[in-house]
Write an enzyme that holds these catalytic residues in place. Structure first.
Site, mmCIF file in Angstrom:
data_model
loop_
_atom_site.group_PDB
_atom_site.id
_atom_site.type_symbol
_atom_site.label_atom_id
_atom_site.label_comp_id
_atom_site.label_asym_id
_atom_site.label_seq_id
_atom_site.Cartn_x
_atom_site.Cartn_y
_atom_site.Cartn_z
ATOM 1 N N PHE A 131 0.726 -1.212 0.011
ATOM 2 C CA PHE A 131 -0.059 0.044 0.028
ATOM 3 C C PHE A 131 0.721 1.335 -0.060
ATOM 4 O O PHE A 131 1.599 1.275 0.828
ATOM 5 C CB PHE A 131 -0.857 -0.050 1.133
ATOM 6 C CG PHE A 131 -1.726 1.390 1.481
ATOM 7 C CD1 PHE A 131 -2.854 1.598 0.581
ATOM 8 C CD2 PHE A 131 -1.177 2.322 2.301
ATOM 9 C CE1 PHE A 131 -3.359 2.883 0.897
ATOM 10 C CE2 PHE A 131 -1.925 3.400 2.691
ATOM 11 C CZ PHE A 131 -3.001 3.718 1.777
ATOM 12 N N LEU B 1 3.989 -0.857 3.685
ATOM 13 C CA LEU B 1 3.570 0.143 3.591
ATOM 14 C C LEU B 1 4.469 1.430 3.414
ATOM 15 O O LEU B 1 5.447 1.451 4.077
ATOM 16 C CB LEU B 1 2.662 0.669 4.792
ATOM 17 C CG LEU B 1 1.847 -0.418 5.541
ATOM 18 C CD1 LEU B 1 1.264 -0.423 6.789
ATOM 19 C CD2 LEU B 1 0.747 -1.066 4.497
ATOM 20 N N GLU B 2 4.026 2.250 2.241
ATOM 21 C CA GLU B 2 4.846 3.196 2.273
ATOM 22 C C GLU B 2 3.800 4.617 2.478
ATOM 23 O O GLU B 2 3.078 4.931 1.639
ATOM 24 C CB GLU B 2 5.690 3.593 0.752
ATOM 25 C CG GLU B 2 6.395 4.795 0.876
ATOM 26 C CD GLU B 2 7.751 4.714 0.192
ATOM 27 O OE1 GLU B 2 8.004 5.789 -0.554
ATOM 28 O OE2 GLU B 2 8.231 3.928 0.044
ATOM 29 N N LEU B 3 4.105 5.305 3.370
ATOM 30 C CA LEU B 3 3.091 6.218 3.955
ATOM 31 C C LEU B 3 3.472 7.750 3.802
ATOM 32 O O LEU B 3 4.305 8.010 2.937
ATOM 33 C CB LEU B 3 2.545 5.806 5.266
ATOM 34 C CG LEU B 3 2.220 4.505 5.527
ATOM 35 C CD1 LEU B 3 1.817 4.332 6.981
ATOM 36 C CD2 LEU B 3 1.069 4.147 4.551
ATOM 37 N N GLY C 154 0.050 5.483 0.460
ATOM 38 C CA GLY C 154 -1.011 6.517 0.613
ATOM 39 C C GLY C 154 -0.759 7.014 2.055
ATOM 40 O O GLY C 154 0.442 7.095 2.429
#
Length: 472
Positions: free
Chosen positions: A204, A227-229, A206
């Protein structure tokens, strides 16, 4: 239920699509799982050859894909760079995969008659949920290494920018072996929820808020989540930095794609002796930037705000900063041009960490600049954030710059440049703090996120002299 999509240049809702429901996601995932069995048995060079044919199919539809991305995002300069960047990424991972994923021969162990071999077993089905700021690139940045590792992949891009899906689907369909293991499905949150429940691992990109929900859903399904947020990337400018080089790099790093990139420079800390000079240089450069309101990428530098909801965040950050005493050196307004929303390139001073613009992800062409005294203070300010994606350091003393970079609590630091992770993908890195979790999506090691390692332990002594029991 049919969903409408806003055009970021006109403000009109001129595109519709039907979101994939749970039944469609289940059917797509079942089809991909069937195709994955043969795909996993193929060698890494064979899979790379199929990906190269996929790249050729994308290039054959380049004009259609670029046109769709332009309608999705409202920008042409970055769209051309994005498409070409995807093609280079395919080449890069195809070069990396065969040696990196090659079978390993058995090796001896500390026990003379035991040896161990390793087997990589791909996760059968990888789910990708990608954002709206670089729709094509970020839909494939995890999918390409996953495919090369032997996984099948289902991708749900953002519902804000879905127009590019159809021409990309047509390109995939032109390569049957790829079509059997790669699919795009359009939809919003409900589609993403269904996807997480149907895959073996999820990637994901976002916001932190949505990333938490993805992580919780993945944990409930007992699958890994990568996850890269969000980011709030700082730049630390020391007193001995070259002003012109620094200001040019900061403008590029903060204004490219109108600041709509996770690795954008969103806050600048300048050592006091250089502060006024650098602010003047930044103001001059920012004031020269123009909106790119046409299709000619050379006719302006700044794209529109892609998501209308983001314009509200930009305005809230500006209002909060001004109310708390910030000075608008240039810019400071969001304009409606032909129905599209465009944020002026904005430079703020007199800022501090009580302001949203210094603490929360802005994701737009707004650059706040703050002075600091001693080096220790600057490092403390840069690290005073719940985000830890990347950063930049500027100094004419390269050893000093590297020493400062080593103390920043982020996954990557550009030295005497900014946002280098956007153009250089060889460096392995991981996000710190709330900017993400999981293995690196950069470097050769990115391929290994999608395989589990199986150990094959063998007793090579075939003579009947067992060591585990004494025989009568």
């Amino acid at each position: 239920m049919i969903q409408t999509v806003r055009n970021p240049r006109t403000g009109e809702r001129d595109y519709t699509f039907e979101p994939a429901d749970g039944a469609r996601i289940a059917a797509t995932c079942e089809r991909l799982r069937r195709g994955q069995a043969a795909w996993a048995e193929a060698t890494p060079p064979a899979r790379a050859a199929v990906l190269q044919r996929g790249k050729a199919a994308l290039q054959a539809r380049r004009d259609e894909i670029v046109a769709a991305l332009f309608c999705d995002t409202g920008r042409m300069r970055e769209t051309l760079l994005e498409f070409d960047g995807v093609c280079r990424a395919i080449d890069r991972w195809c070069d990396w995969a065969p040696p990196w994923l090659a079978p390993q021969s058995p090796v001896a162990t500390t026990v003379p008659f035991l040896q161990v071999a390793a087997q990589d077993v791909a996760y059968p089905l990888v789910g990708v949920i990608s954002p709206w700021n670089f729709p094509l690139l970020l839909s494939l940045i995890d999918a390409i290494p996953a495919l090369l590792a032997g996984s099948a992949v289902v991708i749900k891009p953002s519902e804000v920018t879905p127009r590019f899906i159809e021409p990309v689907r047509q390109a995939i369909a032109a390569v049957p072996e790829l079509d059997a293991v790669l699919a795009y499905e359009a939809g919003a949150g409900a589609t993403g929820e269904a996807l997480i429940g149907a895959v073996d691992t999820v990637c994901f990109t976002g916001s932190v808020a949505t990333g938490r929900k993805v992580a919780e859903a993945a944990a409930s399904a007992f699958i890994p989540a990568f996850l890269e947020l969000g980011g709030k990337d700082p730049a630390l400018v020391l007193a001995d930095a070259d002003v012109e080089r620094t200001s040019a790099a900061l403008v590029w790093g903060s204004m490219s794609n109108a600041g709509q990139a996770c690795q954008s420079i969103e806050r600048v800390y300048v050592q006091a002796p250089l502060f006024n000079t650098l602010v003047e240089s930044l103001a001059e450069r920012l004031s020269s930037l123009r909106f790119c309101t046409g299709t000619d990428p050379a006719a302006g530098e700044l794209a529109p705000v892609i998501a209308a909801s983001q314009a509200g965040i930009l305005q809230a950050h500006l209002d909060d900063a001004v109310a708390k005493g910030a000075k608008v050196v240039c810019g400071g307004r969001i304009e409606n041009i032909g129905g599209g929303l465009w944020c002026q390139p904005t430079l703020l001073t007199r800022v501090d960490h009580s302001m949203l613009v210094m603490t929360e992800e802005t994701f737009g062409p707004i650059l706040p600049v703050m002075a600091f005294g001693e080096e220790e203070e600057g490092i403390g300010l840069a690290n005073d954030s719940r985000f830890g994606l990347s950063a930049a350091v500027f100094s004419s003393d390269r050893a000093r710059a590297r020493a400062v970079a080593a103390r920043l609590q982020v996954g990557a630091v550009s030295i005497n440049d900014s946002t280098l992770t956007a153009v250089m993908h060889e460096g392995e890195k991981q996000a710190f703090k709330l900017s993400g979790m999981g293995g690196s999506r950069m470097g050769r090691v990115s391929l290994r996120r999608f395989v589990r390692r199986k150990a094959l332990l063998e007793n090579t002594e075939l003579a009947w002299d067992p060591w585990w029991y004494h025989q009568a």
